[in-house]
Design an enzyme around this catalytic site. Sequence first.
Site, PDB file in Angstrom:
ATOM      1  N   ASN A 131      27.674   3.562 -55.101  1.00 35.81           N
ATOM      2  CA  ASN A 131      27.953   4.094 -53.764  1.00 35.81           C
ATOM      3  C   ASN A 131      28.133   2.967 -52.748  1.00 35.81           C
ATOM      4  O   ASN A 131      28.976   3.056 -51.860  1.00 35.81           O
ATOM      5  CB  ASN A 131      26.851   5.064 -53.327  1.00 35.81           C
ATOM      6  CG  ASN A 131      27.047   6.434 -53.938  1.00 35.81           C
ATOM      7  OD1 ASN A 131      27.993   7.142 -53.604  1.00 35.81           O
ATOM      8  ND2 ASN A 131      26.177   6.793 -54.872  1.00 35.81           N
ATOM      9  N   GLY A 138      24.346   0.612 -57.573  1.00 34.33           N
ATOM     10  CA  GLY A 138      25.111   0.415 -56.343  1.00 34.33           C
ATOM     11  C   GLY A 138      26.570   0.824 -56.379  1.00 34.33           C
ATOM     12  O   GLY A 138      27.394   0.235 -55.680  1.00 34.33           O
ATOM     13  N   ASN A 158      22.178   9.269 -45.716  1.00 31.00           N
ATOM     14  CA  ASN A 158      21.799   9.251 -47.133  1.00 31.00           C
ATOM     15  C   ASN A 158      22.804  10.078 -47.926  1.00 31.00           C
ATOM     16  O   ASN A 158      23.372  11.036 -47.405  1.00 31.00           O
ATOM     17  CB  ASN A 158      20.394   9.858 -47.285  1.00 31.00           C
ATOM     18  CG  ASN A 158      19.919   9.874 -48.727  1.00 31.00           C
ATOM     19  OD1 ASN A 158      20.048   8.878 -49.451  1.00 31.00           O
ATOM     20  ND2 ASN A 158      19.377  11.002 -49.170  1.00 31.00           N
ATOM     21  N   HIS A 162      23.071  12.410 -51.343  1.00 31.41           N
ATOM     22  CA  HIS A 162      22.229  13.104 -52.325  1.00 31.41           C
ATOM     23  C   HIS A 162      23.125  13.857 -53.313  1.00 31.41           C
ATOM     24  O   HIS A 162      24.075  14.527 -52.901  1.00 31.41           O
ATOM     25  CB  HIS A 162      21.279  14.069 -51.613  1.00 31.41           C
ATOM     26  CG  HIS A 162      20.347  14.757 -52.554  1.00 31.41           C
ATOM     27  ND1 HIS A 162      19.225  14.150 -53.076  1.00 31.41           N
ATOM     28  CD2 HIS A 162      20.408  15.984 -53.122  1.00 31.41           C
ATOM     29  CE1 HIS A 162      18.624  14.973 -53.909  1.00 31.41           C
ATOM     30  NE2 HIS A 162      19.318  16.096 -53.945  1.00 31.41           N
ATOM     31  N   MET A 218      15.476   4.294 -53.595  1.00 31.16           N
ATOM     32  CA  MET A 218      14.496   5.170 -54.234  1.00 31.16           C
ATOM     33  C   MET A 218      13.153   5.256 -53.524  1.00 31.16           C
ATOM     34  O   MET A 218      12.170   5.683 -54.131  1.00 31.16           O
ATOM     35  CB  MET A 218      14.271   4.715 -55.687  1.00 31.16           C
ATOM     36  CG  MET A 218      15.497   4.831 -56.547  1.00 31.16           C
ATOM     37  SD  MET A 218      16.131   6.527 -56.542  1.00 31.16           S
ATOM     38  CE  MET A 218      17.397   6.394 -57.785  1.00 31.16           C
ATOM     39  N   ARG A 219      13.102   4.854 -52.272  1.00 33.86           N
ATOM     40  CA  ARG A 219      11.846   4.942 -51.533  1.00 33.86           C
ATOM     41  C   ARG A 219      12.035   5.796 -50.286  1.00 33.86           C
ATOM     42  O   ARG A 219      13.150   5.907 -49.789  1.00 33.86           O
ATOM     43  CB  ARG A 219      11.387   3.557 -51.076  1.00 33.86           C
ATOM     44  CG  ARG A 219      10.894   2.755 -52.195  1.00 33.86           C
ATOM     45  CD  ARG A 219      10.629   1.330 -51.828  1.00 33.86           C
ATOM     46  NE  ARG A 219      10.281   0.665 -53.052  1.00 33.86           N
ATOM     47  CZ  ARG A 219       9.058   0.621 -53.554  1.00 33.86           C
ATOM     48  NH1 ARG A 219       8.043   1.139 -52.892  1.00 33.86           N
ATOM     49  NH2 ARG A 219       8.831   0.043 -54.702  1.00 33.86           N
TER      50      ARG A 219
HETATM   51  C1  GRF Z   1      23.477   8.555 -56.571  1.00 40.85           C
HETATM   52  O1  GRF Z   1      23.600   9.656 -57.401  1.00 40.85           O
HETATM   53  C2  GRF Z   1      22.963   8.977 -55.215  1.00 40.85           C
HETATM   54  O2  GRF Z   1      23.367  10.240 -54.834  1.00 40.85           O
HETATM   55  C3  GRF Z   1      21.484   8.969 -55.404  1.00 40.85           C
HETATM   56  O3  GRF Z   1      21.228   7.884 -56.269  1.00 40.85           O
HETATM   57  C4  GRF Z   1      22.393   7.597 -57.037  1.00 40.85           C
HETATM   58  C5  GRF Z   1      22.730   6.164 -56.792  1.00 40.85           C
HETATM   59  O4  GRF Z   1      23.812   5.693 -57.546  1.00 40.85           O
HETATM   60  N1  GRF Z   1      20.801   8.939 -54.119  1.00 40.85           N
HETATM   61  P1  GRF Z   1      24.423   4.263 -57.245  1.00 40.85           P
HETATM   62  O5  GRF Z   1      23.302   3.240 -57.302  1.00 40.85           O
HETATM   63  O6  GRF Z   1      25.072   4.306 -55.903  1.00 40.85           O
HETATM   64  O7  GRF Z   1      25.426   4.027 -58.335  1.00 40.85           O
END
Ligand code: GRF
Length: 210
Positions: A16, A14, A110, A112, A93-94
């Site tokens: 992000n 988490g 989202n 990426h 992840m889903r």
């Molecule tokens: C990030 O690299 C994001 O781009 C991808 O999954 C990762 C999540 O990282 N979708 P975090 O859980 O936010 O640290």
Amino acid sequence: MSKKKIAVLASGRGTNLQSIIDGVKSGQINNAAIELVISDKKEAYALERAGNNGIEALWIDPGAFPGHAEYNNALLQEMHKREIDLVVLAGYMRILSEGFVKAYKDAIINIHPSLIPAFCGKGYYGERVHMEVLEYGAKVTGATVHFVDEGTDTGPIILQKAVEVDREDTVQSLAKRVLEVEHTLLPLAVDLYCRDRLRIQGRRVDIETE
Ligand code: GRF
């Protein structure tokens, strides 16, 4: 304009999510309130981050539902209960069900860790993305924030930023530099959304300036 209510879906550490929490706190993200964080993983550190910041955190166990559609309906109910305006996928992840995506059309974003449409789509998540970038010999990768549609990583692109690949890069070093860029792009995109600055024109997202 009333504050946009945000729900964040996250499966892992988490960071992000943290960038959005920090953005709201510092005032970089305007007109927004994070109402809810949901994870499909009980042990996701994202849930703790939410709790540490006074945000409601829910673990909703996919194993407790007969299938994908039912699980997504349960998520949707939580969104509706709190009148959520924007759903942010931050390391979720889903794949969302078609029903969920339709219900939140143009209101799911989202992040990426590559420059879409390269190194994205089914199976491209986590370290695999950076591994493929290195194996391909790409000189540039980056991060993309995009709206979510029914496909995988196919929705209109909101923001992108490039990261150069160095000769000495490993999956870990590249992931780290891309992640730093993610943490700048995601709060920016969330702020633009919440201030109603994004206009979707077919595949293109125009950003309205003041
Ligand atoms: C990030 O690299 C994001 O781009 C991808 O999954 C990762 C999540 O990282 N979708 P975090 O859980 O936010 O640290």
